[in-house]
Design an enzyme around this catalytic site. Structure first.
Site, PDB file in Angstrom:
ATOM      1  N   ASN A  45       0.839  -1.192   0.000  1.00  0.00           N
ATOM      2  CA  ASN A  45       0.000   0.000   0.000  1.00  0.00           C
ATOM      3  C   ASN A  45       0.875   1.245   0.000  1.00  0.00           C
ATOM      4  O   ASN A  45       1.965   1.261   0.589  1.00  0.00           O
ATOM      5  CB  ASN A  45      -1.016  -0.001   1.152  1.00  0.00           C
ATOM      6  CG  ASN A  45      -0.424  -0.235   2.534  1.00  0.00           C
ATOM      7  OD1 ASN A  45       0.591  -0.882   2.681  1.00  0.00           O
ATOM      8  ND2 ASN A  45      -1.089   0.294   3.543  1.00  0.00           N
ATOM      9  N   GLU A  47       0.327   5.203   0.712  1.00  0.00           N
ATOM     10  CA  GLU A  47      -0.603   6.235   1.188  1.00  0.00           C
ATOM     11  C   GLU A  47      -0.159   7.627   0.746  1.00  0.00           C
ATOM     12  O   GLU A  47       0.925   7.823   0.185  1.00  0.00           O
ATOM     13  CB  GLU A  47      -0.704   6.141   2.725  1.00  0.00           C
ATOM     14  CG  GLU A  47      -1.288   4.807   3.165  1.00  0.00           C
ATOM     15  CD  GLU A  47      -1.598   4.737   4.646  1.00  0.00           C
ATOM     16  OE1 GLU A  47      -1.148   5.609   5.414  1.00  0.00           O
ATOM     17  OE2 GLU A  47      -2.307   3.781   5.032  1.00  0.00           O
ATOM     18  N   CYS A  56      -4.043   0.684  -2.639  1.00  0.00           N
ATOM     19  CA  CYS A  56      -3.913  -0.558  -1.866  1.00  0.00           C
ATOM     20  C   CYS A  56      -2.814  -1.455  -2.445  1.00  0.00           C
ATOM     21  O   CYS A  56      -2.483  -1.371  -3.634  1.00  0.00           O
ATOM     22  CB  CYS A  56      -5.213  -1.348  -1.915  1.00  0.00           C
ATOM     23  SG  CYS A  56      -6.587  -0.593  -1.038  1.00  0.00           S
ATOM     24  N   GLU A  58      -2.950  -4.622  -3.169  1.00  0.00           N
ATOM     25  CA  GLU A  58      -3.416  -5.516  -4.238  1.00  0.00           C
ATOM     26  C   GLU A  58      -3.422  -4.789  -5.579  1.00  0.00           C
ATOM     27  O   GLU A  58      -3.001  -5.336  -6.611  1.00  0.00           O
ATOM     28  CB  GLU A  58      -4.847  -6.010  -3.947  1.00  0.00           C
ATOM     29  CG  GLU A  58      -5.000  -6.781  -2.649  1.00  0.00           C
ATOM     30  CD  GLU A  58      -5.332  -5.894  -1.456  1.00  0.00           C
ATOM     31  OE1 GLU A  58      -4.750  -4.794  -1.329  1.00  0.00           O
ATOM     32  OE2 GLU A  58      -6.176  -6.309  -0.643  1.00  0.00           O
ATOM     33  N   CYS A  94     -10.268  -5.029  -0.090  1.00  0.00           N
ATOM     34  CA  CYS A  94     -11.386  -4.073  -0.107  1.00  0.00           C
ATOM     35  C   CYS A  94     -12.203  -4.245  -1.393  1.00  0.00           C
ATOM     36  O   CYS A  94     -11.778  -4.913  -2.347  1.00  0.00           O
ATOM     37  CB  CYS A  94     -10.869  -2.644   0.021  1.00  0.00           C
ATOM     38  SG  CYS A  94     -10.190  -1.970  -1.499  1.00  0.00           S
ATOM     39  N   CYS A  97     -10.488  -3.254  -4.722  1.00  0.00           N
ATOM     40  CA  CYS A  97      -9.501  -4.230  -5.199  1.00  0.00           C
ATOM     41  C   CYS A  97     -10.177  -5.478  -5.753  1.00  0.00           C
ATOM     42  O   CYS A  97      -9.708  -6.072  -6.728  1.00  0.00           O
ATOM     43  CB  CYS A  97      -8.530  -4.583  -4.078  1.00  0.00           C
ATOM     44  SG  CYS A  97      -7.418  -3.204  -3.692  1.00  0.00           S
TER      45      CYS A  97
HETATM   46  N1  THU Z   1      -5.407  -1.417   2.282  1.00  0.00           N
HETATM   47  C1  THU Z   1      -4.835  -2.253   1.360  1.00  0.00           C
HETATM   48  O1  THU Z   1      -3.658  -2.101   1.018  1.00  0.00           O
HETATM   49  N2  THU Z   1      -5.596  -3.241   0.843  1.00  0.00           N
HETATM   50  C2  THU Z   1      -6.905  -3.454   1.129  1.00  0.00           C
HETATM   51  O2  THU Z   1      -7.535  -4.303   0.531  1.00  0.00           O
HETATM   52  C3  THU Z   1      -7.560  -2.650   2.169  1.00  0.00           C
HETATM   53  C4  THU Z   1      -6.770  -1.536   2.735  1.00  0.00           C
HETATM   54  C5  THU Z   1      -4.593  -0.327   2.846  1.00  0.00           C
HETATM   55  C6  THU Z   1      -5.058   1.037   2.473  1.00  0.00           C
HETATM   56  C7  THU Z   1      -4.500   1.870   3.607  1.00  0.00           C
HETATM   57  O3  THU Z   1      -3.178   2.238   3.303  1.00  0.00           O
HETATM   58  C8  THU Z   1      -4.492   0.927   4.785  1.00  0.00           C
HETATM   59  O4  THU Z   1      -4.630  -0.389   4.256  1.00  0.00           O
HETATM   60  C9  THU Z   1      -5.598   1.175   5.793  1.00  0.00           C
HETATM   61  O5  THU Z   1      -6.830   1.253   5.174  1.00  0.00           O
END
Ligand code: THU
Length: 137
Positions: A45, A47, A56, A58, A94, A97
């Protein structure tokens, strides 16, 4: 999916997680996917101070694979949890994704989604159970 491939993907996802850029949530995620040739692509991920721009793990892995010419994903492993190592649920992907994964189905028509805490504690799900009736044009 063979156990040895699952374990390889989980190990690669753990390595990718160490690259996570998550200073806002402190929730680190790594993903590793395998394509029909056997090649593996990973992602973490990423940010942003403008929170909604976060990508994310994925989708990072999917976009890396597709941008390298891949159009089909056989399986993806995901690991994730808080930076401080405290307990977390399995890292289910999520909704965004799930939809992005559904764009790149393999010949079998379904993707194995492995949500893992480690190589001994994981669940293998089908994308079709995580996202029934995905949007399609
Ligand atoms: N996140 C992912 O990398 N994958 C997911 O499927 C759900 C959330 C990350 C996004 C963010 O940086 C952190 O997890 C918290 O939401």
């Amino acid at each position: 999916m063979k156990k040895e491939v699952i374990e390889l993907l989980i190990n690669e996802a753990v390595k990718a997680r160490s690259m996570a850029y998550a200073p806002y949530s402190n929730y680190l995620v790594g993903a590793a996917l395998v394509v029909p040739s056997g090649n593996v692509f990973t992602g973490c991920n990423v940010e942003n101070a403008s929170y909604g721009l976060t990508n994310c793990a994925e989708r990072t892995a999917v976009f890396k694979a597709v941008s390298e010419g891949q159009r089909h994903i056989d399986a993806i492993a995901i690991v994730g949890g808080p930076l401080d190592g405290s307990d977390a649920d399995y890292p289910y992907p999520c909704g965004a994704c799930r939809q992005v994964l559904s764009e790149f189905l393999p010949e079998s028509g379904d993707i194995d989604v492995i949500v893992a805490k480690n190589t001994e504690d994981y669940m293998t799900l089908k994308l079709s159970e995580l996202l029934p009736h995905s949007f399609n044009l």
